[in-house]
Every structure is written in structure tokens, then in C-alpha cells.
Enzyme design. Structure first.
Site, PDB file in Angstrom:
ATOM      1  N   HIS A 175       0.828  -1.213   0.000  1.00 56.45           N
ATOM      2  CA  HIS A 175       0.000   0.000   0.000  1.00 56.45           C
ATOM      3  C   HIS A 175       0.860   1.261   0.000  1.00 56.45           C
ATOM      4  O   HIS A 175       2.006   1.239   0.451  1.00 56.45           O
ATOM      5  CB  HIS A 175      -1.030  -0.003   1.138  1.00 56.45           C
ATOM      6  CG  HIS A 175      -0.527   0.312   2.516  1.00 56.45           C
ATOM      7  ND1 HIS A 175      -0.624  -0.577   3.563  1.00 56.45           N
ATOM      8  CD2 HIS A 175       0.040   1.424   3.046  1.00 56.45           C
ATOM      9  CE1 HIS A 175      -0.140  -0.029   4.659  1.00 56.45           C
ATOM     10  NE2 HIS A 175       0.274   1.190   4.376  1.00 56.45           N
ATOM     11  N   GLU A 230      -5.113   0.690   0.093  1.00 57.08           N
ATOM     12  CA  GLU A 230      -4.905  -0.737   0.303  1.00 57.08           C
ATOM     13  C   GLU A 230      -5.067  -1.499  -1.021  1.00 57.08           C
ATOM     14  O   GLU A 230      -5.565  -0.943  -2.005  1.00 57.08           O
ATOM     15  CB  GLU A 230      -5.931  -1.248   1.332  1.00 57.08           C
ATOM     16  CG  GLU A 230      -5.818  -0.599   2.714  1.00 57.08           C
ATOM     17  CD  GLU A 230      -4.619  -1.107   3.533  1.00 57.08           C
ATOM     18  OE1 GLU A 230      -3.690  -1.693   2.956  1.00 57.08           O
ATOM     19  OE2 GLU A 230      -4.640  -0.901   4.771  1.00 57.08           O
TER      20      GLU A 230
HETATM   21  C1  GLP Z   1       1.172   3.688   7.095  1.00 59.79           C
HETATM   22  C2  GLP Z   1       1.120   4.991   6.314  1.00 59.79           C
HETATM   23  C3  GLP Z   1       1.914   4.893   5.031  1.00 59.79           C
HETATM   24  C4  GLP Z   1       3.284   4.327   5.324  1.00 59.79           C
HETATM   25  C5  GLP Z   1       3.140   2.934   5.873  1.00 59.79           C
HETATM   26  C6  GLP Z   1       4.480   2.271   6.178  1.00 59.79           C
HETATM   27  O1  GLP Z   1       0.217   2.779   6.684  1.00 59.79           O
HETATM   28  N1  GLP Z   1      -0.207   5.385   6.004  1.00 59.79           N
HETATM   29  O2  GLP Z   1       2.022   6.182   4.438  1.00 59.79           O
HETATM   30  O3  GLP Z   1       4.051   4.303   4.136  1.00 59.79           O
HETATM   31  O4  GLP Z   1       2.402   3.019   7.080  1.00 59.79           O
HETATM   32  O5  GLP Z   1       4.906   2.673   7.442  1.00 59.79           O
HETATM   33  P1  GLP Z   1       6.352   2.477   8.003  1.00 59.79           P
HETATM   34  O6  GLP Z   1       7.191   3.506   7.323  1.00 59.79           O
HETATM   35  O7  GLP Z   1       6.227   2.747   9.466  1.00 59.79           O
HETATM   36  O8  GLP Z   1       6.777   1.103   7.686  1.00 59.79           O
END
Ligand code: GLP
Length: 245
Positions: free
Chosen positions: A137, A142
Site C-alpha cells: 500500500h 490498500e
Molecule cells: C502507514 C502509512 C503509510 C506508510 C506505511 C508504512 O500505513 N499510512 O504512508 O508508508 O504506514 O509505514 P512504516 O514507514 O512505518 O513502515
């Protein structure tokens, strides 16, 4: 897509910072699309250090964030508005009035989505920062979100709720719904900078760069963007056998 394999998280963050600072220096009125999550934290720390040490000016910069949890007020510590203020904006000379994010507590969700779409139309982003979810995503789009989607409210996937539960004291506290820019809004940015670190992102990164372009893997739409750069550390890039253009 341009792929840069960074040595580690610090290297990924430093290289991403160079690109962001260059955008702001080239255009002091740049519009930055910004992301939350653990991935861009190092980038934001580097931007703050650069601002403090080298004086890069954000006084005329504007920003638009990708997404916000539905039901969380901007003062809630897990809201993305709070995240941005504390992890980036407070460290820069940016005018908070120039920063934008969906209002998670809007009473009329459809009106809030329409407001944000109109704002994005008026504020074309020069560069859009993205992370990637382990299920492919981007923002909170999603799997099976239409490529033509605009800002909307989404029911979060169970895997996303599990991934993000580490930020909350209990998984039951993770909101089940969120506002998110759509894939069409993201694709409208002039330039995309997507970051990924850690082996748990390797499958998603493979889908982003080399997989079929399909709504089952939202990030794969970025293969169609004319100016997209991925910076991935060695763990996240481990399934990409060669540098890909
Ligand atoms: C969330 C955010 C996304 C982000 C993803 C990954 O779902 N809405 O924008 O890219 O998490 O997060 P992380 O960088 O903590 O792995």
C-alpha cells in the site's frame, strides 16, 4: 523508475534529504507532499539538521500530507497531524498555516474528501514523499484500490492495523478507518520519492519495481509515473537482482 540502493537506513535518509533540500533550494515556494510512518523519520531528522546548520528556508514552502486516521484529533499523539508537527514542522521555519492534512474528525467525511481534493488541485505538489506498506500500500491505499481514486475514506486492511499497532499501546486502539489521498492524487505529483527500508518490505518493493502493474499492488502504479525515484536500503532491495531504470 530510478532505483537507488542505499547501504542502510542512515544512507537512505541522507540521500532522500539531498533530494528534498535540492527541491526547496530550486524553488523556495515548493509544494512538498509528505508521508508519515517510521520510514521517513530519518529523512525528517536530516532536513531539520540541514535547516539548522545550513539555513535552508521553508518560510514560503507549502505541504500536503497523504493521510490521517479517522476519528483522531490533531492533538492526539498518534494522529498524523501530531506526528508531522513534532517530527518535522517544529524543527523548520515553516508556517503551520501552509501545512495541510485531512481533518480526521470532520463530521462530514464526504465534504472533507472533496475539500482535500480541491486543495490538491490548487496546490500541485513538486515532489511527493512516500513510504510503502508491507502489503504494497501507499498512503492508505490498500490492495484493490482503483488507480483512478481520489481522496477517500478507507477501511484499513488487517495487516496494516497489525503493522501500525506498534505505535499504539494496544491493537484495539488502532483506528479501523482513515482518510487518504487516492492513487490518482499521488500520481499527479510532478516527482515521486519513495523510500523503503528493512527486509520486511522486500516483497512490496519487488512488486513496486518489477511486479505486474495491478491494483492488487497499489505501489505498482508508480511504474507508470514519469519521474519516480526509489531509495531502498539493502534489506528492502534484496529481491531486486539488478539496478532497474
Ligand atoms: C502507514 C502509512 C503509510 C506508510 C506505511 C508504512 O500505513 N499510512 O504512508 O508508508 O504506514 O509505514 P512504516 O514507514 O512505518 O513502515
Amino acid at each position: 523508475m530510478k532505483v537507488i540502493v542505499a547501504k542502510d537506513y542512515e544512507d537512505m535518509s541522507a540521500r532522500a534529504c539531498e533530494i528534498m533540500v535540492k527541491s526547496v533550494k530550486e524553488n523556495p515556494r515548493a509544494v512538498l507532499g509528505l508521508a508519515t510512518g517510521s520510514t521517513p523519520l530519518g529523512l525528517y531528522r536530516n532536513m531539520i539538521r540541514d535547516h539548522q546548520e545550513k539555513g535552508t528556508d521553508y518560510s514560503r514552502v507549502k505541504t500536503a500530507n497523504l493521510d490521517e486516521y479517522a476519528g483522531l484529533d490533531k492533538e492526539h499523539e498518534q494522529s498524523y497531524a501530531y506526528f508531522m508537527k513534532h517530527n518535522l514542522f517544529d524543527g523548520l521555519n515553516i508556517d503551520l498555516a501552509n501545512t495541510n492534512i485531512e481533518n480526521g474528525t470532520a463530521a462530514d467525511a464526504a465534504a472533507e474528501c472533496a475539500r482535500y481534493n480541491a486543495l490538491l488541485e490548487e496546490l500541485p505538489r513538486d515532489i511527493q514523499v512516500l513510504g510503502i506498506g508491507s502489503n504494497g500500500h501507499i498512503a492508505f491505499n490498500e490492495p484493490n484500490t482503483p488507480f483512478g481514486s481520489e481522496t477517500h475514506v478507507v477501511d484499513l486492511a488487517e495487516s496494516t492495523i497489525r503493522d501500525n499497532a506498534r505505535m499504539f499501546s494496544d491493537i484495539a486502539e488502532v483506528p479501523r478507518r482513515a482518510f487518504t489521498m487516492g492513487l490518482k492524487n499521488i500520481m499527479n505529483a510532478k516527482k515521486i520519492l519513495i523510500l523503503a527500508n528493512g527486509a520486511n518490505k522486500a516483497q512490496a518493493v519487488y512488486g513496486l519495481v518489477k511486479g505486474e502493474v495491478t491494483e492488487r499492488v497499489p505501489a505498482s502504479v508508480l511504474q507508470l509515473h514519469p519521474d519516480c525515484t526509489l531509495i531502498a536500503d539493502e534489506g528492502a532491495a534484496s529481491l531486486l537482482t539488478e539496478q532497474t531504470k
